[in-house]
Design an enzyme around this catalytic site. Structure first.
Site, PDB file in Angstrom:
ATOM      1  N   LYS A 104      24.596  49.557  26.214  1.00 31.11           N
ATOM      2  CA  LYS A 104      26.166  49.998  26.505  1.00 31.11           C
ATOM      3  C   LYS A 104      26.205  51.377  26.169  1.00 31.11           C
ATOM      4  O   LYS A 104      25.482  51.619  25.289  1.00 31.11           O
ATOM      5  CB  LYS A 104      27.062  49.073  25.791  1.00 31.11           C
ATOM      6  CG  LYS A 104      28.499  49.089  26.382  1.00 31.11           C
ATOM      7  CD  LYS A 104      28.587  47.904  27.633  1.00 31.11           C
ATOM      8  CE  LYS A 104      29.799  48.030  28.252  1.00 31.11           C
ATOM      9  NZ  LYS A 104      29.886  47.044  29.368  1.00 31.11           N
ATOM     10  N   THR A 188      32.187  41.811  40.098  1.00 30.59           N
ATOM     11  CA  THR A 188      32.797  41.293  38.840  1.00 30.59           C
ATOM     12  C   THR A 188      33.930  40.136  39.140  1.00 30.59           C
ATOM     13  O   THR A 188      33.745  39.155  38.761  1.00 30.59           O
ATOM     14  CB  THR A 188      33.396  42.238  37.999  1.00 30.59           C
ATOM     15  OG1 THR A 188      32.065  43.298  37.627  1.00 30.59           O
ATOM     16  CG2 THR A 188      33.705  41.639  36.315  1.00 30.59           C
ATOM     17  N   SER A 356      24.536  44.478  40.036  1.00 22.29           N
ATOM     18  CA  SER A 356      23.781  45.669  39.419  1.00 22.29           C
ATOM     19  C   SER A 356      22.228  45.382  39.536  1.00 22.29           C
ATOM     20  O   SER A 356      21.548  46.609  40.048  1.00 22.29           O
ATOM     21  CB  SER A 356      24.204  45.926  38.021  1.00 22.29           C
ATOM     22  OG  SER A 356      25.418  46.720  38.097  1.00 22.29           O
TER      23      SER A 356
HETATM   24  P1  NAD Z   1      39.447  49.519  34.771  1.00 22.86           P
HETATM   25  O1  NAD Z   1      39.615  50.727  34.075  1.00 22.86           O
HETATM   26  O2  NAD Z   1      39.528  49.361  36.409  1.00 22.86           O
HETATM   27  O3  NAD Z   1      41.186  48.461  34.211  1.00 22.86           O
HETATM   28  C1  NAD Z   1      41.414  48.156  33.161  1.00 22.86           C
HETATM   29  C2  NAD Z   1      42.865  47.872  33.426  1.00 22.86           C
HETATM   30  O4  NAD Z   1      43.324  47.307  32.114  1.00 22.86           O
HETATM   31  C3  NAD Z   1      43.817  48.931  33.837  1.00 22.86           C
HETATM   32  O5  NAD Z   1      44.514  48.369  34.981  1.00 22.86           O
HETATM   33  C4  NAD Z   1      44.763  49.364  32.676  1.00 22.86           C
HETATM   34  O6  NAD Z   1      46.004  49.649  32.994  1.00 22.86           O
HETATM   35  C5  NAD Z   1      44.726  47.825  32.192  1.00 22.86           C
HETATM   36  N1  NAD Z   1      44.960  47.905  30.429  1.00 22.86           N
HETATM   37  C6  NAD Z   1      44.572  48.944  29.455  1.00 22.86           C
HETATM   38  N2  NAD Z   1      45.092  48.362  28.396  1.00 22.86           N
HETATM   39  C7  NAD Z   1      45.958  47.297  28.632  1.00 22.86           C
HETATM   40  C8  NAD Z   1      46.811  46.542  27.669  1.00 22.86           C
HETATM   41  N3  NAD Z   1      46.853  46.906  26.516  1.00 22.86           N
HETATM   42  N4  NAD Z   1      47.367  45.721  28.547  1.00 22.86           N
HETATM   43  C9  NAD Z   1      47.269  45.562  29.711  1.00 22.86           C
HETATM   44  N5  NAD Z   1      46.487  46.117  30.384  1.00 22.86           N
HETATM   45  C10 NAD Z   1      45.903  47.217  29.992  1.00 22.86           C
HETATM   46  O7  NAD Z   1      38.614  48.747  34.002  1.00 22.86           O
HETATM   47  P2  NAD Z   1      37.770  47.411  34.606  1.00 22.86           P
HETATM   48  O8  NAD Z   1      36.485  47.918  35.140  1.00 22.86           O
HETATM   49  O9  NAD Z   1      38.551  46.442  35.350  1.00 22.86           O
HETATM   50  O10 NAD Z   1      37.233  46.534  33.093  1.00 22.86           O
HETATM   51  C11 NAD Z   1      38.259  45.514  32.680  1.00 22.86           C
HETATM   52  C12 NAD Z   1      37.467  44.882  31.876  1.00 22.86           C
HETATM   53  O11 NAD Z   1      36.556  44.068  32.446  1.00 22.86           O
HETATM   54  C13 NAD Z   1      36.696  45.529  30.690  1.00 22.86           C
HETATM   55  O12 NAD Z   1      36.625  44.667  29.419  1.00 22.86           O
HETATM   56  C14 NAD Z   1      35.176  45.574  31.046  1.00 22.86           C
HETATM   57  O13 NAD Z   1      34.417  45.739  30.018  1.00 22.86           O
HETATM   58  C15 NAD Z   1      35.006  44.373  31.862  1.00 22.86           C
HETATM   59  N6  NAD Z   1      34.068  44.198  32.617  1.00 22.86           N
HETATM   60  C16 NAD Z   1      34.284  45.011  33.896  1.00 22.86           C
HETATM   61  C17 NAD Z   1      33.174  45.104  34.801  1.00 22.86           C
HETATM   62  C18 NAD Z   1      33.271  45.764  35.853  1.00 22.86           C
HETATM   63  O14 NAD Z   1      32.432  45.739  36.745  1.00 22.86           O
HETATM   64  N7  NAD Z   1      34.360  46.747  36.273  1.00 22.86           N
HETATM   65  C19 NAD Z   1      32.210  44.094  34.389  1.00 22.86           C
HETATM   66  C20 NAD Z   1      32.058  43.310  33.628  1.00 22.86           C
HETATM   67  C21 NAD Z   1      33.136  43.320  32.507  1.00 22.86           C
END
Ligand code: NAD
Length: 430
Positions: A104, A188, A356
């Site tokens: 990471k 995801t 991926s």
């Molecule tokens: P992103 O940046 O697209 O979205 C994050 C969202 O969370 C945003 O809408 C933001 O406004 C919201 N947010 C932030 N703080 C918050 C809070 N305190 N309360 C409510 N909402 C809040 O990110 P993402 O890619 O969607 O990732 C989200 C989670 O999923 C992360 O933990 C990430 O590690 C995990 N994840 C993502 C992927 C991927 O492919 N995108 C893969 C595996 C895991």
């Protein structure tokens, strides 16, 4: 002092160790990240000033293949957070039987405060700083919180400039025009959708009679809300960092997505627009969303959202962790006592790293698959591993989390032992 994220993550390893036959050598190896790189990145800002940013890349384990893991841009990124995210990636890749280890990366930055040109310089500067420790056969990058396909494209381009040849396999989640895969941007959420459906089927729960709340309306959360709503689940609440909305009769997810894109926040839906005439919304805080009386709760934002402080207020019957690490190990115990089933991150959100892997394979072959092919392969893999974890949990009477770690640990343990030298030395002096 509160426990570090990595120490908390390691408790899941300890819990699973009781249920696997794995050597002491392998256990010892899995307790520590293999390499942790911390870099300082100098960036020329638009106003001519020089600003330094702190970046990280951690390769937790690469016994089963090159390190694999996303890059996060967030003001709270720390070495501890990146190490724990790399730890989860190690188990996730093993659980899905992908030929990868876990890694990471991240930069401590508020990306919303940067211009696009500053963001590009920072992304390219990050690759300059870590170029010697990444590569398609050593450690492969991908998007995570507040990074996206455009940023992955810059990173791949920068790595290719350094090596004076095109190296698409060093980064996944790239734009399609730069060697990205069909289906990666929604992978995801699509993976999570298959896990949710599989578990709901096992529990005899029909979509129409199931209410859902989603915390986090980004890449993963908004798309999973959309796919569940399309299937007939009643998504009654969603939130982003600025707050949330609730409608008892179910939300119109496509309209909310549209408003969020147009206005950069779910708040835009708060009755300034015609959407309010269609569905009556109630405004919610994030804390309120987590404790709603719904069937399914989906944390899809950041880690440590359900802790010992609020776990006893959770009313949902099922939690699917789309975010990485949204529930602490202390909260896990409270939820288990209250008969709330938690389907862990390393299974629920593994669709992203699975596609991926598909992207990396396509980059290496120079031969690209159709969207239908990607979708079908992803579906097969997610359902197969969700069923494996479910069966293990049922047979051994384990929580879904411990079953998922046990399943992954068996694969990791085999690989670590196969590489090890202990068997050669034990008894060699006799
Ligand atoms: P992103 O940046 O697209 O979205 C994050 C969202 O969370 C945003 O809408 C933001 O406004 C919201 N947010 C932030 N703080 C918050 C809070 N305190 N309360 C409510 N909402 C809040 O990110 P993402 O890619 O969607 O990732 C989200 C989670 O999923 C992360 O933990 C990430 O590690 C995990 N994840 C993502 C992927 C991927 O492919 N995108 C893969 C595996 C895991």
């Amino acid at each position: 002092m509160s426990k570090s994220l990595l120490a908390d993550a390691s408790i899941r390893l300890e819990n699973a160790l009781k249920h696997v036959d794995i050597s002491d050598d392998a256990i010892e190896r899995l307790k520590y990240p293999k390499t942790s790189l911390m870099v300082s990145i100098p960036i020329r800002m638009d106003d001519g000033s020089l600003k330094m940013f702190r970046g990280y890349r951690v390769r937790y384990d690469d016994t089963r293949g090159p390190g694999k893991g996303g890059v996060r841009y967030h003001p709270n990124v720390s070495l501890d957070e990146v190490q724990s995210l790399a730890f989860w990636m190690t188990f996730k890749c093993a659980l899905l039987d992908l030929p990868f280890g876990g890694a990471k990366g991240g930069i401590t930055v508020d990306p919303k405060a940067l211009s696009k040109a500053e963001l590009e310089r920072l992304s390219r500067g990050y690759i300059e700083a870590i170029a010697d420790s990444i590569g398609p056969d050593t450690d492969i990058l991908a998007p995570d919180v507040y990074t996206n396909a455009m940023i992955m494209g810059w990173m791949m381009d920068q790595y290719s400039i350094i090596h004076r040849r095109i190296v698409p396999g060093v980064v996944t989640g790239k734009p399609l025009s730069m060697g990205g895969s069909q289906g990666r941007s929604t992978a995801t959420a699509t993976g999570a959708f298959h896990v949710i459906n599989t578990v709901c089927e096992k529990l005899g729960r029909s979509p129409e009679k199931t209410t859902v709340a989603v915390q986090g309306f980004g890449n993963a959360g908004a798309e999973v809300a959309q796919q569940l709503a399309n299937m007939g689940y009643k998504v009654v609440a969603v939130s982003d960092s600025r707050g949330g909305i609730y409608a008892e009769q179910g939300l119109d997810i496509p309209s909310i997505r549209h408003y969020k894109v147009e206005n950069r926040g779910i708040k835009a839906v708060y009755c300034e627009n015609t959407l309010c005439n269609i569905v009556e919304h109630k405004v919610l805080t994030n804390e309120e969303l987590l404790t709603l009386d719904v069937d399914i709760l989906i944390p899809a934002a950041l880690e440590n959202q359900i802790t010992a402080q609020n776990a006893h207020q959770i009313k949902a019957k099922l939690i699917f962790e789309v975010a990485n690490g949204p529930i602490t190990s202390e909260a896990d115990k409270i939820l288990e006592q209250n008969d709330i089933m938690v389907v862990p991150d390393i299974l629920t959100n593994a669709g992203g790293v699975t596609v991926s892997h598909f992207e990396w394979v396509q980059n290496r072959n120079g031969f690209y698959w159709s969207a239908t092919e990607v979708k079908q392969k992803l579906k097969e893999k997610m359902i197969r591993e969700a069923e494996n974890v479910w069966e293990l949990a049922q047979t051994k009477q384990l929580s879904m989390r411990t079953a998922a770690y046990t399943h992954a640990l068996n694969r990791l343990g085999d690989a670590l032992d196969a590489k090890g030298t202990r068997n050669y030395f034990v008894g060699s002096s006799s």
